[in-house]
Write a protein that holds these residues in place. Structure first.
Motif, PDB file in Angstrom:
ATOM      1  N   GLU A 170      15.229 -14.456 -17.874  1.00  0.00           N
ATOM      2  CA  GLU A 170      13.924 -14.326 -17.304  1.00  0.00           C
ATOM      3  C   GLU A 170      14.204 -12.935 -16.290  1.00  0.00           C
ATOM      4  O   GLU A 170      13.444 -12.062 -16.764  1.00  0.00           O
ATOM      5  CB  GLU A 170      13.533 -15.255 -16.247  1.00  0.00           C
ATOM      6  CG  GLU A 170      12.784 -16.350 -17.234  1.00  0.00           C
ATOM      7  CD  GLU A 170      12.406 -17.825 -16.115  1.00  0.00           C
ATOM      8  OE1 GLU A 170      12.741 -17.573 -15.162  1.00  0.00           O
ATOM      9  OE2 GLU A 170      11.810 -18.588 -16.748  1.00  0.00           O
ATOM     10  N   GLU A 171      15.330 -12.887 -15.352  1.00  0.00           N
ATOM     11  CA  GLU A 171      15.281 -11.858 -14.668  1.00  0.00           C
ATOM     12  C   GLU A 171      16.168 -10.634 -15.125  1.00  0.00           C
ATOM     13  O   GLU A 171      15.989  -9.622 -14.912  1.00  0.00           O
ATOM     14  CB  GLU A 171      16.224 -12.449 -13.427  1.00  0.00           C
ATOM     15  CG  GLU A 171      15.596 -13.301 -12.616  1.00  0.00           C
ATOM     16  CD  GLU A 171      16.304 -13.905 -11.217  1.00  0.00           C
ATOM     17  OE1 GLU A 171      17.051 -13.073 -10.668  1.00  0.00           O
ATOM     18  OE2 GLU A 171      15.845 -14.955 -10.908  1.00  0.00           O
ATOM     19  N   TYR A 172      16.945 -11.119 -16.050  1.00  0.00           N
ATOM     20  CA  TYR A 172      17.833  -9.846 -16.729  1.00  0.00           C
ATOM     21  C   TYR A 172      17.610  -9.838 -18.191  1.00  0.00           C
ATOM     22  O   TYR A 172      18.523  -9.544 -18.875  1.00  0.00           O
ATOM     23  CB  TYR A 172      19.334 -10.522 -16.345  1.00  0.00           C
ATOM     24  CG  TYR A 172      19.736 -10.196 -15.182  1.00  0.00           C
ATOM     25  CD1 TYR A 172      19.719  -9.205 -14.420  1.00  0.00           C
ATOM     26  CD2 TYR A 172      19.862 -11.685 -14.434  1.00  0.00           C
ATOM     27  CE1 TYR A 172      20.246  -9.283 -13.049  1.00  0.00           C
ATOM     28  CE2 TYR A 172      20.278 -11.560 -13.093  1.00  0.00           C
ATOM     29  CZ  TYR A 172      20.320 -10.444 -12.358  1.00  0.00           C
ATOM     30  OH  TYR A 172      20.761 -10.542 -11.141  1.00  0.00           O
ATOM     31  N   LEU A 173      16.505  -9.928 -18.678  1.00  0.00           N
ATOM     32  CA  LEU A 173      16.050  -9.782 -19.891  1.00  0.00           C
ATOM     33  C   LEU A 173      16.357  -8.503 -20.799  1.00  0.00           C
ATOM     34  O   LEU A 173      16.730  -8.263 -21.626  1.00  0.00           O
ATOM     35  CB  LEU A 173      14.533 -10.144 -20.297  1.00  0.00           C
ATOM     36  CG  LEU A 173      14.248 -10.091 -21.839  1.00  0.00           C
ATOM     37  CD1 LEU A 173      14.808 -11.212 -22.668  1.00  0.00           C
ATOM     38  CD2 LEU A 173      12.807 -10.534 -21.810  1.00  0.00           C
ATOM     39  N   VAL A 174      15.905  -7.580 -19.797  1.00  0.00           N
ATOM     40  CA  VAL A 174      16.106  -6.110 -20.403  1.00  0.00           C
ATOM     41  C   VAL A 174      17.538  -5.591 -20.602  1.00  0.00           C
ATOM     42  O   VAL A 174      17.763  -5.120 -21.526  1.00  0.00           O
ATOM     43  CB  VAL A 174      15.109  -5.076 -19.470  1.00  0.00           C
ATOM     44  CG1 VAL A 174      15.377  -3.675 -19.906  1.00  0.00           C
ATOM     45  CG2 VAL A 174      13.743  -5.405 -19.460  1.00  0.00           C
ATOM     46  N   PRO A 175      18.459  -5.838 -19.647  1.00  0.00           N
ATOM     47  CA  PRO A 175      19.780  -5.353 -19.858  1.00  0.00           C
ATOM     48  C   PRO A 175      20.378  -6.360 -20.817  1.00  0.00           C
ATOM     49  O   PRO A 175      21.283  -6.013 -21.486  1.00  0.00           O
ATOM     50  CB  PRO A 175      20.435  -5.805 -18.476  1.00  0.00           C
ATOM     51  CG  PRO A 175      19.429  -5.768 -17.336  1.00  0.00           C
ATOM     52  CD  PRO A 175      18.033  -6.211 -18.087  1.00  0.00           C
ATOM     53  N   PHE A 176      20.016  -7.550 -21.012  1.00  0.00           N
ATOM     54  CA  PHE A 176      20.557  -8.562 -21.995  1.00  0.00           C
ATOM     55  C   PHE A 176      19.917  -7.986 -23.578  1.00  0.00           C
ATOM     56  O   PHE A 176      20.855  -7.651 -24.326  1.00  0.00           O
ATOM     57  CB  PHE A 176      19.722  -9.723 -22.102  1.00  0.00           C
ATOM     58  CG  PHE A 176      20.443 -10.955 -22.731  1.00  0.00           C
ATOM     59  CD1 PHE A 176      21.615 -11.184 -22.715  1.00  0.00           C
ATOM     60  CD2 PHE A 176      19.633 -11.328 -23.910  1.00  0.00           C
ATOM     61  CE1 PHE A 176      22.069 -12.374 -23.477  1.00  0.00           C
ATOM     62  CE2 PHE A 176      19.979 -12.220 -24.849  1.00  0.00           C
ATOM     63  CZ  PHE A 176      21.255 -12.876 -24.659  1.00  0.00           C
ATOM     64  N   GLU A 177      18.842  -7.432 -23.627  1.00  0.00           N
ATOM     65  CA  GLU A 177      18.644  -6.901 -24.954  1.00  0.00           C
ATOM     66  C   GLU A 177      19.261  -5.508 -25.119  1.00  0.00           C
ATOM     67  O   GLU A 177      19.327  -5.184 -26.300  1.00  0.00           O
ATOM     68  CB  GLU A 177      16.714  -6.570 -24.846  1.00  0.00           C
ATOM     69  CG  GLU A 177      16.242  -8.088 -24.755  1.00  0.00           C
ATOM     70  CD  GLU A 177      16.648  -8.773 -26.090  1.00  0.00           C
ATOM     71  OE1 GLU A 177      16.531  -8.409 -27.410  1.00  0.00           O
ATOM     72  OE2 GLU A 177      16.437  -9.784 -25.918  1.00  0.00           O
ATOM     73  N   PHE A 178      19.256  -4.691 -24.301  1.00  0.00           N
ATOM     74  CA  PHE A 178      20.129  -3.646 -24.264  1.00  0.00           C
ATOM     75  C   PHE A 178      21.518  -3.582 -24.519  1.00  0.00           C
ATOM     76  O   PHE A 178      21.926  -3.128 -25.633  1.00  0.00           O
ATOM     77  CB  PHE A 178      20.120  -2.685 -23.123  1.00  0.00           C
ATOM     78  CG  PHE A 178      18.892  -2.061 -22.769  1.00  0.00           C
ATOM     79  CD1 PHE A 178      18.145  -1.195 -23.703  1.00  0.00           C
ATOM     80  CD2 PHE A 178      18.486  -1.655 -21.564  1.00  0.00           C
ATOM     81  CE1 PHE A 178      17.035  -0.559 -23.261  1.00  0.00           C
ATOM     82  CE2 PHE A 178      17.175  -1.198 -21.221  1.00  0.00           C
ATOM     83  CZ  PHE A 178      16.455  -0.381 -22.363  1.00  0.00           C
ATOM     84  N   ALA A 179      22.104  -4.862 -24.088  1.00  0.00           N
ATOM     85  CA  ALA A 179      23.639  -5.192 -24.635  1.00  0.00           C
ATOM     86  C   ALA A 179      23.595  -5.650 -25.819  1.00  0.00           C
ATOM     87  O   ALA A 179      24.377  -5.225 -26.670  1.00  0.00           O
ATOM     88  CB  ALA A 179      24.095  -6.235 -23.716  1.00  0.00           C
ATOM     89  N   ALA A 180      22.574  -6.204 -26.469  1.00  0.00           N
ATOM     90  CA  ALA A 180      22.487  -6.733 -27.861  1.00  0.00           C
ATOM     91  C   ALA A 180      22.237  -5.662 -28.600  1.00  0.00           C
ATOM     92  O   ALA A 180      22.922  -5.537 -29.813  1.00  0.00           O
ATOM     93  CB  ALA A 180      21.230  -7.740 -27.908  1.00  0.00           C
ATOM     94  N   ILE A 181      21.412  -4.614 -28.415  1.00  0.00           N
ATOM     95  CA  ILE A 181      21.396  -3.440 -29.078  1.00  0.00           C
ATOM     96  C   ILE A 181      22.395  -2.473 -29.282  1.00  0.00           C
ATOM     97  O   ILE A 181      22.669  -1.966 -30.240  1.00  0.00           O
ATOM     98  CB  ILE A 181      19.872  -2.546 -28.647  1.00  0.00           C
ATOM     99  CG1 ILE A 181      18.738  -3.327 -29.094  1.00  0.00           C
ATOM    100  CG2 ILE A 181      19.956  -1.255 -29.355  1.00  0.00           C
ATOM    101  CD1 ILE A 181      17.394  -2.683 -28.217  1.00  0.00           C
ATOM    102  N   LEU A 182      23.223  -2.589 -28.320  1.00  0.00           N
ATOM    103  CA  LEU A 182      24.420  -1.750 -28.155  1.00  0.00           C
ATOM    104  C   LEU A 182      25.384  -2.314 -28.863  1.00  0.00           C
ATOM    105  O   LEU A 182      26.204  -1.589 -29.755  1.00  0.00           O
ATOM    106  CB  LEU A 182      24.966  -1.743 -26.644  1.00  0.00           C
ATOM    107  CG  LEU A 182      26.261  -0.880 -26.374  1.00  0.00           C
ATOM    108  CD1 LEU A 182      26.006   0.491 -26.711  1.00  0.00           C
ATOM    109  CD2 LEU A 182      26.651  -1.195 -25.043  1.00  0.00           C
ATOM    110  N   LEU A 183      25.716  -3.713 -28.986  1.00  0.00           N
ATOM    111  CA  LEU A 183      26.564  -4.412 -29.613  1.00  0.00           C
ATOM    112  C   LEU A 183      26.174  -4.371 -31.462  1.00  0.00           C
ATOM    113  O   LEU A 183      27.072  -4.220 -32.177  1.00  0.00           O
ATOM    114  CB  LEU A 183      26.720  -5.693 -29.375  1.00  0.00           C
ATOM    115  CG  LEU A 183      27.243  -6.205 -28.132  1.00  0.00           C
ATOM    116  CD1 LEU A 183      27.318  -7.597 -27.673  1.00  0.00           C
ATOM    117  CD2 LEU A 183      29.058  -5.725 -27.973  1.00  0.00           C
ATOM    118  N   LEU A 184      24.889  -4.358 -31.589  1.00  0.00           N
ATOM    119  CA  LEU A 184      24.457  -4.188 -32.893  1.00  0.00           C
ATOM    120  C   LEU A 184      24.690  -2.838 -33.512  1.00  0.00           C
ATOM    121  O   LEU A 184      25.260  -2.711 -34.254  1.00  0.00           O
ATOM    122  CB  LEU A 184      23.112  -4.440 -33.030  1.00  0.00           C
ATOM    123  CG  LEU A 184      22.618  -4.322 -34.562  1.00  0.00           C
ATOM    124  CD1 LEU A 184      22.875  -5.408 -35.330  1.00  0.00           C
ATOM    125  CD2 LEU A 184      21.012  -4.321 -34.448  1.00  0.00           C
TER     126      LEU A 184
END
Length: 167
Positions: free
Chosen positions: A137-151
Motif C-alpha cells: 500500500e505505502e511502498y508499492l511504487v518502490p516495490f515495483e521499481f525494485a521488481a523491474i530492476l531485478l527483472l
C-alpha cells in the motif's frame, strides 16, 4: 541471562566479521560470513523480530552465500594469478578506510533519535500480513521499481552468459 547471550552473539558477530575480511582463503571468508549472518539472526531473535531473522537466514545465509560460493569456485582464485599490490595503492586504501571510519563515527555521534516517545497502537508490526500490507500500500511504487530492476538484471545476466554461435 539475556545480557550474556547478547555479548556472546556480539563477540561471534565481530569475530567472524573480522575473520571474513582478514582471511586469505575466499572459501573460508564465505564460511565466516555465513556464521556472521547466523549470529546477526540471533540478534534479530533477541529483538523479537522473527520475520527479519528468518529473512536474514533465507536470503543472506542461504541464497547469497550459495551464489558467492559458486562464483568463487568458478573463478578458481589462487595467489599465483593475483598481481602484487603497489605500496601507493595500499596506502590509499588504508587512508580511505580510515576516512570512511571517521565519517561513520561522526555520523553516529551527530545522530539523534527521530521518535522520542513511542505509542502503543495495539498492532503487531512483526506479522507478515502487516508487513505485506504496508509494502503493497505505502511502498508499492518502490516495490515495483525494485521488481523491474531485478527483472532487467536477470535478463541482462542471461544475455551476457549466452554464447554466440559462430557461423
Amino acid at each position: 541471562m539475556i545480557t550474556i547471550i547478547f555479548y556472546i552473539l556480539a563477540a561471534i558477530t565481530l569475530g567472524t566479521g573480522l575473520l571474513t575480511v582478514l582471511s586469505k582463503n575466499p572459501i573460508h571468508s564465505a564460511v565466516y560470513m555465513i556464521i556472521c549472518f547466523f549470529s546477526i539472526s540471533g540478534h534479530y531473535l533477541m529483538l523479537n523480530a522473527l520475520f527479519l531473522a528468518v529473512i536474514n537466514i533465507v536470503v543472506y545465509a542461504g541464497a547469497i552465500i550459495v551464489l558467492l560460493l559458486f562464483t568463487l569456485m568458478l573463478m578458481n582464485l589462487s595467489e599465483q594469478h593475483e598481481p602484487k599490490k603497489k605500496v601507493a595503492s595500499r596506502i590509499a586504501a588504508t587512508v580511505s578506510a580510515c576516512l570512511m571510519g571517521l565519517v561513520l563515527l561522526a555520523a553516529m555521534l551527530k545522530s539523534t533519535p527521530v521518535i522520542e516517545s513511542y505509542k502503543a497502537e495495539g498492532a503487531d508490526f512483526q506479522s507478515v500480513s502487516v508487513i505485506g500490507q504496508v509494502l503493497l500500500e505505502e511502498y508499492l511504487v518502490p516495490f515495483e521499481f525494485a521488481a523491474i530492476l531485478l527483472l532487467a538484471a536477470m535478463i541482462g545476466a542471461v544475455l551476457i552468459s549466452k554464447k554466440e554461435k559462430n557461423a
